[in-house]
Write an enzyme that holds these catalytic residues in place. Structure first.
Site, PDB file in Angstrom:
ATOM      1  N   GLU A   1     127.281  46.579   6.677  1.00  0.00           N
ATOM      2  CA  GLU A   1     128.623  45.994   6.595  1.00  0.00           C
ATOM      3  C   GLU A   1     128.813  44.889   7.622  1.00  0.00           C
ATOM      4  O   GLU A   1     128.169  44.859   8.661  1.00  0.00           O
ATOM      5  CB  GLU A   1     129.666  47.102   6.801  1.00  0.00           C
ATOM      6  CG  GLU A   1     129.577  48.140   5.710  1.00  0.00           C
ATOM      7  CD  GLU A   1     130.654  49.215   5.768  1.00  0.00           C
ATOM      8  OE1 GLU A   1     130.869  49.861   4.735  1.00  0.00           O
ATOM      9  OE2 GLU A   1     131.271  49.428   6.829  1.00  0.00           O
TER      10      GLU A   1
ATOM     11  N   CYS B   1     132.075  39.689  12.579  1.00  0.00           N
ATOM     12  CA  CYS B   1     131.482  40.860  13.230  1.00  0.00           C
ATOM     13  C   CYS B   1     130.312  41.288  12.356  1.00  0.00           C
ATOM     14  O   CYS B   1     130.490  41.571  11.175  1.00  0.00           O
ATOM     15  CB  CYS B   1     132.540  41.951  13.324  1.00  0.00           C
ATOM     16  SG  CYS B   1     131.877  43.521  13.881  1.00  0.00           S
TER      17      CYS B   1
ATOM     18  N   CYS C   1     122.099  53.655  12.588  1.00  0.00           N
ATOM     19  CA  CYS C   1     121.998  53.544  14.050  1.00  0.00           C
ATOM     20  C   CYS C   1     121.245  54.753  14.578  1.00  0.00           C
ATOM     21  O   CYS C   1     121.409  55.861  14.072  1.00  0.00           O
ATOM     22  CB  CYS C   1     123.404  53.493  14.665  1.00  0.00           C
ATOM     23  SG  CYS C   1     123.406  53.033  16.413  1.00  0.00           S
TER      24      CYS C   1
ATOM     25  N   CYS D   1     126.856  58.102  19.346  1.00  0.00           N
ATOM     26  CA  CYS D   1     128.097  58.125  20.113  1.00  0.00           C
ATOM     27  C   CYS D   1     129.131  58.916  19.299  1.00  0.00           C
ATOM     28  O   CYS D   1     129.312  58.654  18.107  1.00  0.00           O
ATOM     29  CB  CYS D   1     128.589  56.707  20.363  1.00  0.00           C
ATOM     30  SG  CYS D   1     127.319  55.674  21.114  1.00  0.00           S
TER      31      CYS D   1
ATOM     32  N   CYS E   1     131.990  57.297  17.014  1.00  0.00           N
ATOM     33  CA  CYS E   1     131.664  56.195  16.110  1.00  0.00           C
ATOM     34  C   CYS E   1     131.111  56.713  14.783  1.00  0.00           C
ATOM     35  O   CYS E   1     130.207  57.545  14.752  1.00  0.00           O
ATOM     36  CB  CYS E   1     130.618  55.308  16.800  1.00  0.00           C
ATOM     37  SG  CYS E   1     130.052  53.942  15.780  1.00  0.00           S
TER      38      CYS E   1
ATOM     39  N   GLU F   1     122.521  49.060  17.101  1.00  0.00           N
ATOM     40  CA  GLU F   1     122.473  48.705  18.521  1.00  0.00           C
ATOM     41  C   GLU F   1     121.600  47.445  18.656  1.00  0.00           C
ATOM     42  O   GLU F   1     120.376  47.520  18.512  1.00  0.00           O
ATOM     43  CB  GLU F   1     121.893  49.891  19.310  1.00  0.00           C
ATOM     44  CG  GLU F   1     121.510  49.590  20.735  1.00  0.00           C
ATOM     45  CD  GLU F   1     122.595  48.902  21.571  1.00  0.00           C
ATOM     46  OE1 GLU F   1     123.757  49.342  21.562  1.00  0.00           O
ATOM     47  OE2 GLU F   1     122.254  47.883  22.212  1.00  0.00           O
TER      48      GLU F   1
ATOM     49  N   SER G   1     129.593  48.662  26.144  1.00  0.00           N
ATOM     50  CA  SER G   1     130.504  49.723  25.689  1.00  0.00           C
ATOM     51  C   SER G   1     130.481  50.832  26.724  1.00  0.00           C
ATOM     52  O   SER G   1     129.648  51.726  26.666  1.00  0.00           O
ATOM     53  CB  SER G   1     130.052  50.245  24.325  1.00  0.00           C
ATOM     54  OG  SER G   1     130.127  49.210  23.386  1.00  0.00           O
TER      55      SER G   1
ATOM     56  N   HIS H   1     133.338  52.870  28.105  1.00  0.00           N
ATOM     57  CA  HIS H   1     134.160  53.965  27.566  1.00  0.00           C
ATOM     58  C   HIS H   1     134.467  55.118  28.508  1.00  0.00           C
ATOM     59  O   HIS H   1     135.350  55.923  28.217  1.00  0.00           O
ATOM     60  CB  HIS H   1     133.558  54.544  26.281  1.00  0.00           C
ATOM     61  CG  HIS H   1     133.382  53.516  25.200  1.00  0.00           C
ATOM     62  ND1 HIS H   1     134.265  52.490  24.984  1.00  0.00           N
ATOM     63  CD2 HIS H   1     132.402  53.352  24.267  1.00  0.00           C
ATOM     64  CE1 HIS H   1     133.846  51.752  23.977  1.00  0.00           C
ATOM     65  NE2 HIS H   1     132.721  52.236  23.530  1.00  0.00           N
TER      66      HIS H   1
ATOM     67  N   CYS I   1     136.447  48.605  14.414  1.00  0.00           N
ATOM     68  CA  CYS I   1     135.330  49.025  15.263  1.00  0.00           C
ATOM     69  C   CYS I   1     135.053  50.505  15.097  1.00  0.00           C
ATOM     70  O   CYS I   1     135.972  51.315  15.202  1.00  0.00           O
ATOM     71  CB  CYS I   1     135.673  48.848  16.737  1.00  0.00           C
ATOM     72  SG  CYS I   1     135.512  47.207  17.302  1.00  0.00           S
TER      73      CYS I   1
END
Ligand code: SAH
Length: 347
Positions: A90, A103, A110, A114, A117, A162, A216, A218, A333
Site C-alpha cells: 500500500e 507515503c 514486515c 511492533c 502497528c 522497515e 519511531s 514511542h 500510520c
C-alpha cells in the site's frame, strides 16, 4: 533475460557497445526509464526499431499496477499496488494546503512486530525492488496531478516495512528520486523512518544520505520501549544513542523522533520528562502522533496530548502534533495491512 531496471548505467553502456550502438543511446534509454517512467520499449520513440527489438530480446520490465484506490473524506487517497508477482503493498497520497506527501512502502509485509502497528501482523514476504518503490511514487504523482493539479512535494518511507532492513534498494530509489536528471526531488524532502535499526542509521551517515531521518521512538525508557517494540532488544536506548551521535557528528542534521501517545502508557508528565532528557542528547524535533486504532491500545485523549506537547515546548524541544489522516479508509500510520488471501499473518 534481465530486468532492465536492475541494470546500472555503465552496464547499459557496455551492452550498447557490444551491439555497436553509440553510448549516448544509454542516456536516452535511461531517461525513458527513470525520468519518463515508461513500461515498454515500444514507447521509446527516439530509439530505432532495430535497437528496441534488441532490447526486447534481452530485457523486460516488471510493472507495478494500481489494483485499487480509496479516497478518504479528508482527501487522502490510499493505493493498493499489485506487484509483478501478484503480491500487494500500500501507499498513500496525503494532501495538505502547503504540501503533498507520498507515503510509500519499502517491503511486502514486515519482519518487525511492533504491537501497535497493523503491518507488523503480516509476515515479511520480500523486499521491494528500487523500481517498485519508485513506481509507487509515479502512480501517486499521477493521481496528485489529476485530483489536485499539484505535484508531490514530499516523500516519506512510512508505509509498510522497515526501510533500513531493505537498505540497498531504498537507497537506490532515493538516488533516482533525487537525481536532478531524473525526478530531481530535493534530498531534504524525503524522510526515511526507522523503528530503530542502529546499524542502518550509521550506514546512512557513512553513505552521506541527506534524506531526513525519523526514528519511531514511542517510549523514552528501555523498560517501556521493549514492551511495545521487540526490535528494542537489540537496539536499546544506549545502542541507539551511540548510532545517533555517530549520525549527527557526520551529517550535522537533526533527527525527528516520532512519539505515539498511548493512554496511561507513555503519556504522563514523567514520560514527558524522560523524553526531554533523551532529546537533549542530539539536536532533534518531536512529532507527537495520535494513535490510529489497530485494535490493541487506546490513544491518549486530546487534552493529554496538548499537556504533553506543552511540557516539551516549555523545555525548548521543537514539537508538533501530527494529525491523523485517512483513518476512515484505514490509510493512517500503522493501519496498512493487505486484507485479502494473498497475505500471510504471523502465528
Ligand atoms: N518501519 C518504519 C516505517 C513504517 S511505520 C518505522 O517504524 O518507522 C511509520 C510510522 O507510523 C512509524 O512511526 C510507526 O511507529 C507509526 N505507527 C505505527 N502504528 C501506528 C498507529 N497505530 N498509529 C499511529 N502511528 C503508528
Amino acid at each position: 533475460m534481465q530486468d532492465i531496471r536492475k541494470i546500472s548505467f555503465s552496464d547499459l553502456v557496455k551492452f550498447l557497445e557490444n551491439h555497436n550502438e553509440p553510448a549516448f543511446r544509454a542516456k536516452q534509454i535511461y531517461e525513458w526509464i527513470w525520468k519518463k517512467h515508461v513500461f515498454s520499449f515500444d514507447q521509446m520513440s527516439n530509439i530505432s526499431k532495430k535497437l528496441r527489438e534488441h532490447l526486447q530480446k534481452h530485457f523486460y520490465f516488471n510493472v507495478t499496477h494500481v489494483s485499487q484506490n480509496l479516497t478518504s473524506q479528508d482527501g487522502t487517497v490510499k493505493f493498493i499496488f499489485r506487484l509483478y508477482d501478484g503480491k500487494k503493498v500500500e501507499g498513500v497520497l496525503i494532501p495538505t494546503q502547503k504540501r503533498i506527501t507520498a507515503c510509500i512502502s519499502s517491503q511486502v509485509g514486515c519482519s518487525l512486530d511492533c504491537s501497535f502497528c497493523a503491518t507488523g501482523r503480516m509476515k515479511l514476504l520480500r523486499n521491494l525492488e528500487s523500481s517498485e518503490i519508485i513506481d509507487q511514487v509515479v502512480h501517486i504523482q499521477q493521481k496528485s496531478l489529476e485530483l489536485y493539479q499539484r505535484p508531490i512535494t514530499n516523500i516519506v518511507f512510512m508505509g509498510m516495512g522497515e526501510p533500513l532492513l531493505n537498505y540497498s534498494n531504498v537507497i537506490r530509489a532515493y538516488v533516482h528520486l533525487t537525481d536532478p536528471k531524473e525526478m530531481g526531488l530535493s534530498t531534504r524532502r524525503l524522510t526515511i523512518s526507522t523503528a530503530g535499526i542502529a546499524k542502518g542509521i550509521k550506514r546512512l551517515a557513512d553513505d552521506n544520505i541527506k534524506a531526513k531521518l525519523a526514528l519511531s521512538l514511542h517510549a523514552p525508557t528501555d523498560e517501556k520501549r521493549i514492551k511495545i517494540m521487540s526490535i528494542h532488544a537489540q537496539n536499546n536506548l544506549k545502542v541507539l544513542h551511540e548510532a545517533l551521535q555517530y549520525y549527527y557528528s557526520r551529517m550535522k542534521q537533526y533527527v525527528t523522533y516520532e512519539y505515539l501517545l498511548l493512554k496511561d502508557f507513555n503519556d504522563t508528565l514523567e514520560d514527558a520528562k524522560a523524553l526531554v532528557k533523551w532529546c537533549r542528547k542530539i539536536p532533534c524535533k518531536v512529532n507527537l502522533i495520535e494513535y490510529n486504532n489497530t485494535g490493541t491500545f487506546t490513544g491518549s485523549n486530546p487534552e493529554q496530548i496538548k499537556i504533553f506537547e506543552q511540557y516539551l515546548l516549555q523545555h525548548d524541544i521543537p514539537t508538533s502534533i501530527r494529525k491523523s489522516r485517512g483513518q476512515d479508509i484505514n490509510a493512517a500510520c500503522g493501519q496498512l495491512i493487505i486484507q485479502d488471501k494473498s497475505i500471510i499473518l504471523k502465528e
